[in-house]
Design an enzyme around this catalytic site. Structure first.
Site, PDB file in Angstrom:
ATOM      1  N   SER A  13       7.968  -1.315   0.634  1.00 21.07           N
ATOM      2  CA  SER A  13       8.752  -0.196   1.166  1.00 21.07           C
ATOM      3  C   SER A  13      10.181  -0.633   1.459  1.00 21.07           C
ATOM      4  O   SER A  13      11.124   0.174   1.336  1.00 21.07           O
ATOM      5  CB  SER A  13       8.104   0.370   2.432  1.00 21.07           C
ATOM      6  OG  SER A  13       7.895  -0.661   3.379  1.00 21.07           O
TER       7      SER A  13
ATOM      8  N   ASP B 146       5.004   2.238  10.072  1.00 21.13           N
ATOM      9  CA  ASP B 146       3.907   1.836   9.176  1.00 21.13           C
ATOM     10  C   ASP B 146       3.384   0.461   9.612  1.00 21.13           C
ATOM     11  O   ASP B 146       3.091  -0.401   8.799  1.00 21.13           O
ATOM     12  CB  ASP B 146       4.425   1.808   7.728  1.00 21.13           C
ATOM     13  CG  ASP B 146       3.296   1.658   6.712  1.00 21.13           C
ATOM     14  OD1 ASP B 146       2.153   2.071   7.005  1.00 21.13           O
ATOM     15  OD2 ASP B 146       3.561   1.128   5.618  1.00 21.13           O
TER      16      ASP B 146
ATOM     17  N   GLY C 208       6.580  -2.674   9.926  1.00 21.81           N
ATOM     18  CA  GLY C 208       5.530  -2.995   8.957  1.00 21.81           C
ATOM     19  C   GLY C 208       6.109  -3.338   7.601  1.00 21.81           C
ATOM     20  O   GLY C 208       6.037  -2.553   6.659  1.00 21.81           O
TER      21      GLY C 208
ATOM     22  N   HIS D 161       3.839   6.733   7.739  1.00 20.74           N
ATOM     23  CA  HIS D 161       2.998   6.542   6.557  1.00 20.74           C
ATOM     24  C   HIS D 161       1.534   6.773   6.940  1.00 20.74           C
ATOM     25  O   HIS D 161       1.169   6.677   8.094  1.00 20.74           O
ATOM     26  CB  HIS D 161       3.168   5.132   5.988  1.00 20.74           C
ATOM     27  CG  HIS D 161       2.650   5.009   4.578  1.00 20.74           C
ATOM     28  ND1 HIS D 161       1.952   3.933   4.120  1.00 20.74           N
ATOM     29  CD2 HIS D 161       2.751   5.885   3.527  1.00 20.74           C
ATOM     30  CE1 HIS D 161       1.650   4.120   2.835  1.00 20.74           C
ATOM     31  NE2 HIS D 161       2.107   5.299   2.455  1.00 20.74           N
ATOM     32  N   ASP D 162       0.716   7.075   5.923  1.00 16.89           N
ATOM     33  CA  ASP D 162      -0.731   7.234   6.092  1.00 16.89           C
ATOM     34  C   ASP D 162      -1.106   8.446   6.947  1.00 16.89           C
ATOM     35  O   ASP D 162      -1.927   8.352   7.865  1.00 16.89           O
ATOM     36  CB  ASP D 162      -1.365   5.938   6.651  1.00 16.89           C
ATOM     37  CG  ASP D 162      -1.032   4.743   5.769  1.00 16.89           C
ATOM     38  OD1 ASP D 162      -1.284   4.809   4.557  1.00 16.89           O
ATOM     39  OD2 ASP D 162      -0.466   3.745   6.282  1.00 16.89           O
TER      40      ASP D 162
ATOM     41  N   HIS E 290      -2.156   0.307  12.786  1.00 12.13           N
ATOM     42  CA  HIS E 290      -2.641   1.666  12.562  1.00 12.13           C
ATOM     43  C   HIS E 290      -3.672   2.135  13.588  1.00 12.13           C
ATOM     44  O   HIS E 290      -4.295   3.170  13.403  1.00 12.13           O
ATOM     45  CB  HIS E 290      -3.212   1.790  11.146  1.00 12.13           C
ATOM     46  CG  HIS E 290      -2.141   1.972  10.099  1.00 12.13           C
ATOM     47  ND1 HIS E 290      -0.988   1.220  10.087  1.00 12.13           N
ATOM     48  CD2 HIS E 290      -2.037   2.826   9.053  1.00 12.13           C
ATOM     49  CE1 HIS E 290      -0.232   1.604   9.062  1.00 12.13           C
ATOM     50  NE2 HIS E 290      -0.843   2.572   8.426  1.00 12.13           N
TER      51      HIS E 290
ATOM     52  N   ASP F 109       8.280  -7.076  11.343  1.00 15.43           N
ATOM     53  CA  ASP F 109       6.881  -7.448  11.090  1.00 15.43           C
ATOM     54  C   ASP F 109       6.661  -8.846  11.639  1.00 15.43           C
ATOM     55  O   ASP F 109       7.501  -9.720  11.444  1.00 15.43           O
ATOM     56  CB  ASP F 109       6.592  -7.428   9.577  1.00 15.43           C
ATOM     57  CG  ASP F 109       5.100  -7.346   9.259  1.00 15.43           C
ATOM     58  OD1 ASP F 109       4.312  -8.113   9.847  1.00 15.43           O
ATOM     59  OD2 ASP F 109       4.731  -6.528   8.412  1.00 15.43           O
TER      60      ASP F 109
ATOM     61  N   SER G 139       6.743  -5.216  17.006  1.00 13.55           N
ATOM     62  CA  SER G 139       7.735  -4.152  17.196  1.00 13.55           C
ATOM     63  C   SER G 139       7.996  -3.938  18.685  1.00 13.55           C
ATOM     64  O   SER G 139       9.078  -3.517  19.082  1.00 13.55           O
ATOM     65  CB  SER G 139       7.264  -2.859  16.542  1.00 13.55           C
ATOM     66  OG  SER G 139       6.156  -2.337  17.219  1.00 13.55           O
TER      67      SER G 139
ATOM     68  N   PHE H 153       0.847  -1.195   0.000  1.00 10.29           N
ATOM     69  CA  PHE H 153       0.000   0.000   0.000  1.00 10.29           C
ATOM     70  C   PHE H 153       0.884   1.247   0.000  1.00 10.29           C
ATOM     71  O   PHE H 153       0.787   2.105   0.882  1.00 10.29           O
ATOM     72  CB  PHE H 153      -0.917  -0.013   1.227  1.00 10.29           C
ATOM     73  CG  PHE H 153      -1.645  -1.321   1.389  1.00 10.29           C
ATOM     74  CD1 PHE H 153      -2.837  -1.554   0.722  1.00 10.29           C
ATOM     75  CD2 PHE H 153      -1.106  -2.343   2.174  1.00 10.29           C
ATOM     76  CE1 PHE H 153      -3.506  -2.765   0.858  1.00 10.29           C
ATOM     77  CE2 PHE H 153      -1.768  -3.561   2.312  1.00 10.29           C
ATOM     78  CZ  PHE H 153      -2.968  -3.775   1.652  1.00 10.29           C
TER      79      PHE H 153
HETATM   80 MG    MG Z   1       0.885   2.257   5.264  1.00  9.60          MG
END
Ligand code: MG
Length: 210
Positions: free
Chosen positions: A49, A138, A43, A166-167, A141, A68, A121, A17
């Site tokens: 990424s 990331d 993540g 991110h996001d 969330h 992750d 994490s 994403f």
């Molecule tokens: Mg993201």
């Protein structure tokens, strides 16, 4: 730049994403930050990424830690909106992205530059003491998870190193607000200065110690 072109092609074929423009920014940030110290992302998912950040690290013979648990987030479980049947292991009846992640690293010739850390994490952070040139948040969330990642990992970012989220969606109509709220908390802490965003990538730089 030839290397980046190849990585971009591979990233296009990798699940994830992240927009290409955001990936190129991650590459440039990691290329700069890996001169200060190792970089770290929370993540990894299927390694999209990771391709960009590890390529930036590779330019300085640096390394990237990529954390992750590879079991997918809450919204990636069966029946949830981001569930992907390709990532479901029918034998274990679990989402498992680790195999895809390893394959991505292998195809990008990046296995010598990435340390996969396969756990939460929070577990990885329990004994962490290495100062970092860059941390990219990331992972989970939810507000609790983003905030916890910020609180645990931001203290390891070196002066002039980067803390990247991110996001980041200032308008709630565009997406969830947890990363944006924590990004604002990071700014309010006074430890970071703001850099221009790239799409939903929020970039902060750790201030120099006085
Ligand atoms: Mg993201």
């Amino acid at each position: 730049m030839k290397m980046l072109t190849q990585i971009e092609r591979l990233a296009e074929r990798t699940k994830g994403f992240l927009e290409a423009e955001e990936g190129r920014r991650l590459y440039r940030l990691a290329r700069e930050a890996s001169r200060l110290g190792p970089c770290l992302e929370i993540g990894s998912y299927c390694g999209k990424s990771t391709l960009y950040m590890a390529s930036g690290c590779k330019e300085n013979d640096g390394i990237l830690f990529s954390i992750d648990h590879h079991r997918g987030s809450e919204e990636q479980q069966p029946g949830e909106p981001y569930f992907d049947p390709d990532l479901f292991n029918p034998q274990t009846k679990e989402v498992d992205t680790f195999g895809h992640f390893r394959k991505t690293l292998r195809m990008g010739h990046l296995e010598e530059y990435v340390v996969p850390v396969v756990c939460t994490s929070f577990l990885a952070a329990r004994a962490w003491s290495t100062p970092l040139g860059m941390v990219f948040i990331d992972g989970g969330h939810s507000l609790d998870m983003v905030r916890q990642d910020f609180q645990i990992w931001s203290q390891h970012v070196l002066p002039r190193g980067y803390l990247v989220f991110h996001d980041i969606y200032p308008d709630p109509a565009d997406g969830g607000q947890a990363p944006y709220l924590v990004y604002q908390e990071a700014l309010a802490s006074g430890f970071f200065k703001i850099h221009p965003m790239t799409l939903s990538l929020g970039v902060l730089e750790r201030n120099q110690c006085r």
